[in-house]
Design a protein around this motif. Structure first.
Motif, PDB file in Angstrom:
ATOM      1  N   ALA A   1     -11.189  -2.110   3.880  1.00 42.60           N
ATOM      2  CA  ALA A   1     -10.865  -3.211   2.969  1.00 42.60           C
ATOM      3  C   ALA A   1     -10.247  -2.669   1.677  1.00 42.60           C
ATOM      4  O   ALA A   1      -9.315  -3.270   1.113  1.00 42.60           O
ATOM      5  N   TYR A   2     -10.752  -1.538   1.212  1.00 47.50           N
ATOM      6  CA  TYR A   2     -10.197  -0.923  -0.003  1.00 47.50           C
ATOM      7  C   TYR A   2      -8.747  -0.497   0.247  1.00 47.50           C
ATOM      8  O   TYR A   2      -7.864  -0.704  -0.602  1.00 47.50           O
ATOM      9  N   GLU A   3      -8.495   0.101   1.420  1.00 41.00           N
ATOM     10  CA  GLU A   3      -7.140   0.539   1.746  1.00 41.00           C
ATOM     11  C   GLU A   3      -6.183  -0.644   1.822  1.00 41.00           C
ATOM     12  O   GLU A   3      -5.038  -0.561   1.358  1.00 41.00           O
ATOM     13  N   VAL A   4      -6.643  -1.761   2.406  1.00 39.28           N
ATOM     14  CA  VAL A   4      -5.796  -2.948   2.531  1.00 39.28           C
ATOM     15  C   VAL A   4      -5.416  -3.480   1.154  1.00 39.28           C
ATOM     16  O   VAL A   4      -4.254  -3.855   0.904  1.00 39.28           O
ATOM     17  N   ASN A   5      -6.396  -3.519   0.233  1.00 38.01           N
ATOM     18  CA  ASN A   5      -6.090  -3.990  -1.121  1.00 38.01           C
ATOM     19  C   ASN A   5      -5.146  -3.037  -1.844  1.00 38.01           C
ATOM     20  O   ASN A   5      -4.295  -3.465  -2.628  1.00 38.01           O
ATOM     21  N   SER A   6      -5.282  -1.736  -1.581  1.00 40.25           N
ATOM     22  CA  SER A   6      -4.357  -0.762  -2.169  1.00 40.25           C
ATOM     23  C   SER A   6      -2.943  -0.991  -1.657  1.00 40.25           C
ATOM     24  O   SER A   6      -1.960  -0.939  -2.416  1.00 40.25           O
ATOM     25  N   LYS A   7      -2.817  -1.258  -0.340  1.00 38.40           N
ATOM     26  CA  LYS A   7      -1.493  -1.525   0.242  1.00 38.40           C
ATOM     27  C   LYS A   7      -0.908  -2.820  -0.309  1.00 38.40           C
ATOM     28  O   LYS A   7       0.312  -2.945  -0.444  1.00 38.40           O
ATOM     29  N   MET A   8      -1.770  -3.785  -0.614  1.00 35.51           N
ATOM     30  CA  MET A   8      -1.289  -5.039  -1.189  1.00 35.51           C
ATOM     31  C   MET A   8      -0.641  -4.793  -2.557  1.00 35.51           C
ATOM     32  O   MET A   8       0.415  -5.369  -2.878  1.00 35.51           O
ATOM     33  N   ILE A   9      -1.241  -3.912  -3.347  1.00 35.27           N
ATOM     34  CA  ILE A   9      -0.658  -3.574  -4.643  1.00 35.27           C
ATOM     35  C   ILE A   9       0.689  -2.890  -4.453  1.00 35.27           C
ATOM     36  O   ILE A   9       1.675  -3.189  -5.145  1.00 35.27           O
ATOM     37  N   SER A  10       0.749  -1.968  -3.489  1.00 37.91           N
ATOM     38  CA  SER A  10       2.015  -1.261  -3.228  1.00 37.91           C
ATOM     39  C   SER A  10       3.088  -2.229  -2.738  1.00 37.91           C
ATOM     40  O   SER A  10       4.251  -2.155  -3.162  1.00 37.91           O
ATOM     41  N   ALA A  11       2.687  -3.150  -1.845  1.00 33.96           N
ATOM     42  CA  ALA A  11       3.656  -4.108  -1.311  1.00 33.96           C
ATOM     43  C   ALA A  11       4.172  -5.035  -2.408  1.00 33.96           C
ATOM     44  O   ALA A  11       5.374  -5.329  -2.479  1.00 33.96           O
ATOM     45  N   THR A  12       3.283  -5.486  -3.273  1.00 35.29           N
ATOM     46  CA  THR A  12       3.691  -6.367  -4.379  1.00 35.29           C
ATOM     47  C   THR A  12       4.606  -5.628  -5.341  1.00 35.29           C
ATOM     48  O   THR A  12       5.587  -6.182  -5.853  1.00 35.29           O
ATOM     49  N   ASP A  13       4.302  -4.353  -5.575  1.00 33.96           N
ATOM     50  CA  ASP A  13       5.147  -3.540  -6.450  1.00 33.96           C
ATOM     51  C   ASP A  13       6.550  -3.402  -5.877  1.00 33.96           C
ATOM     52  O   ASP A  13       7.546  -3.486  -6.608  1.00 33.96           O
ATOM     53  N   GLU A  14       6.659  -3.207  -4.564  1.00 32.92           N
ATOM     54  CA  GLU A  14       7.973  -3.114  -3.918  1.00 32.92           C
ATOM     55  C   GLU A  14       8.731  -4.432  -4.040  1.00 32.92           C
ATOM     56  O   GLU A  14       9.949  -4.450  -4.249  1.00 32.92           O
TER      57      GLU A  14
ATOM     58  N   ALA B   1      -0.519 -11.449  -7.553  1.00 30.64           N
ATOM     59  CA  ALA B   1      -1.023 -10.817  -6.337  1.00 30.64           C
ATOM     60  C   ALA B   1      -1.613  -9.443  -6.641  1.00 30.64           C
ATOM     61  O   ALA B   1      -2.603  -9.027  -6.028  1.00 30.64           O
ATOM     62  N   MET B   2      -1.004  -8.722  -7.594  1.00 30.95           N
ATOM     63  CA  MET B   2      -1.545  -7.418  -8.001  1.00 30.95           C
ATOM     64  C   MET B   2      -2.931  -7.574  -8.609  1.00 30.95           C
ATOM     65  O   MET B   2      -3.849  -6.800  -8.324  1.00 30.95           O
ATOM     66  N   HIS B   3      -3.066  -8.595  -9.453  1.00 33.07           N
ATOM     67  CA  HIS B   3      -4.362  -8.831 -10.095  1.00 33.07           C
ATOM     68  C   HIS B   3      -5.423  -9.172  -9.058  1.00 33.07           C
ATOM     69  O   HIS B   3      -6.554  -8.675  -9.127  1.00 33.07           O
ATOM     70  N   ILE B   4      -5.057 -10.002  -8.092  1.00 38.13           N
ATOM     71  CA  ILE B   4      -6.008 -10.376  -7.045  1.00 38.13           C
ATOM     72  C   ILE B   4      -6.422  -9.145  -6.243  1.00 38.13           C
ATOM     73  O   ILE B   4      -7.610  -8.943  -5.948  1.00 38.13           O
ATOM     74  N   ALA B   5      -5.447  -8.316  -5.888  1.00 37.26           N
ATOM     75  CA  ALA B   5      -5.761  -7.097  -5.144  1.00 37.26           C
ATOM     76  C   ALA B   5      -6.642  -6.164  -5.964  1.00 37.26           C
ATOM     77  O   ALA B   5      -7.521  -5.489  -5.418  1.00 37.26           O
ATOM     78  N   ARG B   6      -6.415  -6.138  -7.280  1.00 40.13           N
ATOM     79  CA  ARG B   6      -7.255  -5.286  -8.142  1.00 40.13           C
ATOM     80  C   ARG B   6      -8.705  -5.750  -8.123  1.00 40.13           C
ATOM     81  O   ARG B   6      -9.630  -4.929  -8.092  1.00 40.13           O
ATOM     82  N   THR B   7      -8.926  -7.076  -8.117  1.00 40.01           N
ATOM     83  CA  THR B   7     -10.307  -7.566  -8.040  1.00 40.01           C
ATOM     84  C   THR B   7     -10.935  -7.168  -6.707  1.00 40.01           C
ATOM     85  O   THR B   7     -12.134  -6.891  -6.637  1.00 40.01           O
ATOM     86  N   GLY B   8     -10.097  -7.130  -5.654  1.00 42.23           N
ATOM     87  CA  GLY B   8     -10.598  -6.677  -4.365  1.00 42.23           C
ATOM     88  C   GLY B   8     -11.002  -5.214  -4.400  1.00 42.23           C
ATOM     89  O   GLY B   8     -12.025  -4.824  -3.826  1.00 42.23           O
ATOM     90  N   LEU B   9     -10.217  -4.391  -5.082  1.00 41.02           N
ATOM     91  CA  LEU B   9     -10.557  -2.969  -5.229  1.00 41.02           C
ATOM     92  C   LEU B   9     -11.877  -2.803  -5.983  1.00 41.02           C
ATOM     93  O   LEU B   9     -12.740  -2.008  -5.583  1.00 41.02           O
ATOM     94  N   ASP B  10     -12.026  -3.551  -7.065  1.00 43.41           N
ATOM     95  CA  ASP B  10     -13.253  -3.453  -7.859  1.00 43.41           C
ATOM     96  C   ASP B  10     -14.473  -3.868  -7.030  1.00 43.41           C
ATOM     97  O   ASP B  10     -15.523  -3.226  -7.077  1.00 43.41           O
ATOM     98  N   ALA B  11     -14.329  -4.960  -6.267  1.00 45.94           N
ATOM     99  CA  ALA B  11     -15.445  -5.465  -5.475  1.00 45.94           C
ATOM    100  C   ALA B  11     -15.825  -4.488  -4.373  1.00 45.94           C
ATOM    101  O   ALA B  11     -17.017  -4.215  -4.148  1.00 45.94           O
ATOM    102  N   GLN B  12     -14.822  -3.928  -3.692  1.00 42.60           N
ATOM    103  CA  GLN B  12     -15.116  -2.984  -2.615  1.00 42.60           C
ATOM    104  C   GLN B  12     -15.668  -1.673  -3.165  1.00 42.60           C
ATOM    105  O   GLN B  12     -16.510  -1.024  -2.519  1.00 42.60           O
ATOM    106  N   ASP B  13     -15.235  -1.288  -4.346  1.00 43.87           N
ATOM    107  CA  ASP B  13     -15.785  -0.087  -4.986  1.00 43.87           C
ATOM    108  C   ASP B  13     -17.270  -0.292  -5.293  1.00 43.87           C
ATOM    109  O   ASP B  13     -18.085   0.620  -5.096  1.00 43.87           O
ATOM    110  N   THR B  14     -17.621  -1.488  -5.768  1.00 45.01           N
ATOM    111  CA  THR B  14     -19.025  -1.791  -6.042  1.00 45.01           C
ATOM    112  C   THR B  14     -19.838  -1.808  -4.759  1.00 45.01           C
ATOM    113  O   THR B  14     -20.962  -1.288  -4.706  1.00 45.01           O
ATOM    114  N   ARG B  15     -19.263  -2.405  -3.709  1.00 42.97           N
ATOM    115  CA  ARG B  15     -19.972  -2.416  -2.425  1.00 42.97           C
ATOM    116  C   ARG B  15     -20.199  -1.001  -1.909  1.00 42.97           C
ATOM    117  O   ARG B  15     -21.263  -0.680  -1.377  1.00 42.97           O
TER     118      ARG B  15
END
Length: 262
Positions: free
Chosen positions: A240-253, A5-19
């Motif tokens: 969308a970037y914030e949501v993916n960041s929260k996903m990483i935090s939630a998975t880490d918890e 899930a962290m990896h998936i969220a990271r791809t979301g961060l990369d994609a939104q950063d590019t957008r």
């Protein structure tokens, strides 16, 4: 517990950063003559098939939906939006805009051909019609040094008024390039595009014919960036970037909980 899930969220961060980078470039060029905005296109990454739809669940039944797990997202590419920008009157006789499809052709350094919608041209010391960088507009048009005025018709006909003459003298014809797939042209900076295998070869012709736009003298085409639309896209991207960041935090918890309790 997997960190997929962290990896998936990271791809979301990369994609939104590019957008966000695409949107930022659009807004930065809101005042650039003839600029066409870009749009980021997304695509899913490969799916992992855990259970295929239709696979046997028992001796007598089959799975109706199966189990497929996605692995994230990436930016597939950027698409240029070639809608017409607003025409702004300048009063400069060598400022030209295309009202419709097509591109001005310019000879770049090294003999390569460039294509542009920015028609803020001027006259070189030799009388050639050139861009602000001094690149010659194709086909070459040379105005007499004693010309009192230059008139350019909607069909690209260039006429010079000479002293002592009651009628103008035809000194050339501006042509417009059209492409089978103009979105396939490659942006190179400085308001220029270049031919690619995707765009197809240019077809030079008279403005106003075969779908080409008309030439408007004394006008420049504004950027087609809509600030309000891009600001909305910017906010959407930020969320969308914030949501993916929260996903990483939630998975880490979740992983911390597993490590502390198991």
């Amino acid at each position: 517990m997997s960190s997929a899930a962290m990896h998936i969220a990271r791809t979301g961060l990369d994609a939104q950063d590019t957008r966000m980078r695409v949107i930022s470039n659009n807004l930065a060029n809101v005042s650039t003559t003839g600029f066409k905005k870009d749009r980021a296109a997304f695509e899913t990454l490969a799916y992992q098939t855990i259970t295929a739809p239709g696979a046997a669940s028992t001796a007598d039944t089959k799975y109706a939906t199966g189990l497929n797990l996605g692995t994230g997202v990436r930016v597939q590419g950027t698409a240029r939006i070639d809608t017409q920008g607003a025409l702004q009157q300048t009063g400069n006789s060598l400022d030209l805009a295309l009202d419709g499809d097509g591109y001005f052709q310019v000879k770049l350094p090294g003999g390569q051909e460039g294509y542009t919608r920015a028609g803020n041209f001027s006259r070189s010391p030799e009388g050639l019609l050139v861009t602000s960088e001094g690149y010659e507009v194709q086909p070459g048009i040379t105005s007499p040094p004693n010309a009192t005025s230059i008139t350019i018709g909607t069909d690209g006909t260039v006429t010079a008024q000479l002293p002592g003459q009651t009628t103008g003298t035809n000194i050339g014809q501006i042509q417009v390039a059209s492409f089978p797939n103009p979105t396939g042209l490659q942006s190179t900076g400085d308001n220029y595009l270049r031919e690619t295998a995707s765009s197809g070869a240019p077809n030079m012709g008279i403005p106003g014919q075969d779908g080409r736009g008309n030439v408007r003298q004394g006008n420049l085409e504004s950027s087609n960036v809509n600030v309000v639309e891009d600001l909305v896209d910017m906010i959407e991207t930020q969320r969308a970037y914030e949501v993916n960041s929260k996903m990483i935090s939630a998975t880490d918890e979740m992983l911390k909980t597993v490590n502390q309790n198991l």
